[in-house]
Scaffold this active site. Structure first.
Site, PDB file in Angstrom:
ATOM      1  N   ARG A 244       0.954  -1.190   0.175  1.00 26.75           N
ATOM      2  CA  ARG A 244       0.064  -0.081   0.218  1.00 26.75           C
ATOM      3  C   ARG A 244       1.111   1.151   0.061  1.00 26.75           C
ATOM      4  O   ARG A 244       1.864   1.301   0.712  1.00 26.75           O
ATOM      5  CB  ARG A 244      -0.812   0.182   1.151  1.00 26.75           C
ATOM      6  CG  ARG A 244      -2.283  -0.742   1.049  1.00 26.75           C
ATOM      7  CD  ARG A 244      -3.159  -0.333   0.087  1.00 26.75           C
ATOM      8  NE  ARG A 244      -4.278  -1.192  -0.102  1.00 26.75           N
ATOM      9  CZ  ARG A 244      -4.262  -1.929  -1.141  1.00 26.75           C
ATOM     10  NH1 ARG A 244      -3.096  -2.243  -1.863  1.00 26.75           N
ATOM     11  NH2 ARG A 244      -5.430  -2.720  -1.315  1.00 26.75           N
ATOM     12  N   ASP A 268       5.881  -0.375  -6.126  1.00 25.42           N
ATOM     13  CA  ASP A 268       4.747  -0.673  -6.851  1.00 25.42           C
ATOM     14  C   ASP A 268       3.696   0.259  -6.434  1.00 25.42           C
ATOM     15  O   ASP A 268       2.748   0.278  -7.313  1.00 25.42           O
ATOM     16  CB  ASP A 268       4.092  -2.336  -6.828  1.00 25.42           C
ATOM     17  CG  ASP A 268       3.447  -2.611  -7.745  1.00 25.42           C
ATOM     18  OD1 ASP A 268       3.554  -2.375  -9.033  1.00 25.42           O
ATOM     19  OD2 ASP A 268       2.395  -3.273  -7.612  1.00 25.42           O
ATOM     20  N   GLU A 273      -0.427   8.322  -5.206  1.00 23.50           N
ATOM     21  CA  GLU A 273      -1.053   7.566  -6.369  1.00 23.50           C
ATOM     22  C   GLU A 273      -2.530   8.381  -6.784  1.00 23.50           C
ATOM     23  O   GLU A 273      -3.161   8.746  -5.748  1.00 23.50           O
ATOM     24  CB  GLU A 273      -1.300   6.205  -5.982  1.00 23.50           C
ATOM     25  CG  GLU A 273      -0.965   5.078  -6.966  1.00 23.50           C
ATOM     26  CD  GLU A 273      -0.984   3.608  -6.513  1.00 23.50           C
ATOM     27  OE1 GLU A 273      -1.977   3.101  -6.871  1.00 23.50           O
ATOM     28  OE2 GLU A 273      -0.026   3.409  -5.603  1.00 23.50           O
ATOM     29  N   HIS A 291       1.717  -0.003  -9.698  1.00 18.81           N
ATOM     30  CA  HIS A 291       0.725  -0.687  -9.221  1.00 18.81           C
ATOM     31  C   HIS A 291       0.133  -1.726  -9.552  1.00 18.81           C
ATOM     32  O   HIS A 291      -0.934  -1.987 -10.146  1.00 18.81           O
ATOM     33  CB  HIS A 291      -0.541   0.130  -8.547  1.00 18.81           C
ATOM     34  CG  HIS A 291      -1.185  -0.331  -7.571  1.00 18.81           C
ATOM     35  ND1 HIS A 291      -1.800   0.386  -6.347  1.00 18.81           N
ATOM     36  CD2 HIS A 291      -1.346  -1.594  -7.070  1.00 18.81           C
ATOM     37  CE1 HIS A 291      -2.385  -0.133  -5.627  1.00 18.81           C
ATOM     38  NE2 HIS A 291      -2.241  -1.226  -5.779  1.00 18.81           N
ATOM     39  N   ILE A 292       0.950  -2.724 -10.129  1.00 17.77           N
ATOM     40  CA  ILE A 292       0.838  -4.106 -10.881  1.00 17.77           C
ATOM     41  C   ILE A 292       0.840  -5.354 -10.376  1.00 17.77           C
ATOM     42  O   ILE A 292       0.836  -6.337 -10.929  1.00 17.77           O
ATOM     43  CB  ILE A 292       1.493  -3.809 -12.189  1.00 17.77           C
ATOM     44  CG1 ILE A 292       3.003  -4.129 -12.079  1.00 17.77           C
ATOM     45  CG2 ILE A 292       1.205  -2.773 -13.355  1.00 17.77           C
ATOM     46  CD1 ILE A 292       3.937  -4.267 -13.288  1.00 17.77           C
TER      47      ILE A 292
END
Length: 320
Positions: A244, A268, A273, A291-292
């Site tokens: 997160r 990530d 975001e 974020h994958i």
């Protein structure tokens, strides 16, 4: 009954829902347009991943909604308790993406220890004219085997990370407020397996002992890693965050990277975001992905199918 998969759903998930008698809508509706769209189309189920938020305003304004589903683990983009207090079912798929996230952690780790994140930036620009200099610059890599991996959060994803680490030959230590010890079973292709017991330790000890640290915790009110935590880590530690955004103080992380305290980071997820700080995006010691963690074909198939099964079970049982 209508299902709005606002952040997408796999083909296998669509097929399972349609077979169960549901109409599946995969139109991407802007956040500010969700309430009128849901009401105009009398949506029964809204499915989201990390982009769409289902807050109190939508829950109160959209009386047709019966189920809210999150494709993935964390549900911090949904007002879960409020929704359940209103009689809505809130579901997620905590196990479906664990393997994919764990593999991404090791993509960042392997890329980090061999400088791939930087080499892939510089080779296209200077590989033809400065090959020897680049070869020398990236010649100081290290192996993961024999090093200590500290896992913060020994849930489903943390356990999958531990399995890979043990297979690689790393020492694995872990911290988790809610877990005392866990048996990690590492399965092999031919049916053989090994079982390793991991007993959790205090968080500060994990920070002090680890060569690499990977975070697998839900969203927090406070930083899990800030200035104080960075100071007690080993010099040259590396940090991976595929859980997160907002659990690492990115300002302090950049300072630690600049000073050499932290050798590299793999991110990530990000504090701001979907608009990460430029200092993070441009830093030469950070390996970046958008974020994958759960974005593999296998994980998305599992997520879609599991969501469909849960939705069918909930709503079909209500109509019996």
């Amino acid at each position: 009954m209508k299902v709005l998969a606002n952040d997408g759903i796999s083909k296998s998930g669509v097929e399972a829902l349609e077979k169960g008698g549901f109409e599946v809508i995969t139109t991407k509706v802007a956040q500010e347009q969700l309430i009128p769209y849901i009401n105009e189309n009398q949506i029964d189920v809204i499915l989201v991943r990390s982009a769409t938020k289902v807050r109190k305003d939508i829950i109160d304004a959209c009386s047709s909604i019966k189920v809210i589903g999150r494709g993935g683990v964390g549900m911090d983009n949904i007002d879960v308790e409020y929704a359940r207090s209103k009689g809505l079912s809130v579901i997620n798929t905590p196990a479906s993406s664990s393997q994919s996230v764990a593999e991404l952690v090791f993509a960042h780790l392997y890329g980090g220890v061999r400088f791939l994140y930087d080499a892939n930036r510089n080779m296209p620009l200077e590989g033809e004219t400065k090959f020897a200099q680049l070869k020398k610059a990236y010649a100081g890599g290290i192996e993961l085997r024999g090093k200590t991996l500290g896992i913060v959060g020994l849930g489903r994803i943390g356990i999958e990370v531990a399995k890979i680490a043990l297979g690689v030959g790393m020492k694995v230590i872990a911290a988790d407020t809610f877990v005392d010890k866990v048996d990690v079973v590492v399965d092999f292709f031919d049916g053989q397996f090994v079982k390793v017991k991991i007993k959790t330790q205090p968080l500060d000890e994990v920070y002090r002992q680890s060569d690499f640290i990977t975070l697998h915790v839900p969203a927090q009110k406070e930083y899990v890693i800030g200035k104080k935590e960075l100071e007690i880590m080993k010099d040259g530690v590396a940090i991976i965050n595929a859980s997160r955004g907002g659990i690492i103080d990115e300002v302090e992380l950049v300072n630690a990277l600049d000073s050499g305290k932290v050798a590299f980071a793999g991110l990530d997820v990000f504090e701001n975001e979907p608009t990460p700080a430029v200092k993070i995006l441009m830093h030469p010691k950070i390996s970046l992905t958008p974020h994958i963690g759960a974005a593999t074909k296998e994980a998305q198939d599992r997520i879609g199918t599991e969501l469909a099964q849960q939705i069918i079970s909930i709503l079909k049982s209500e109509t019996v």
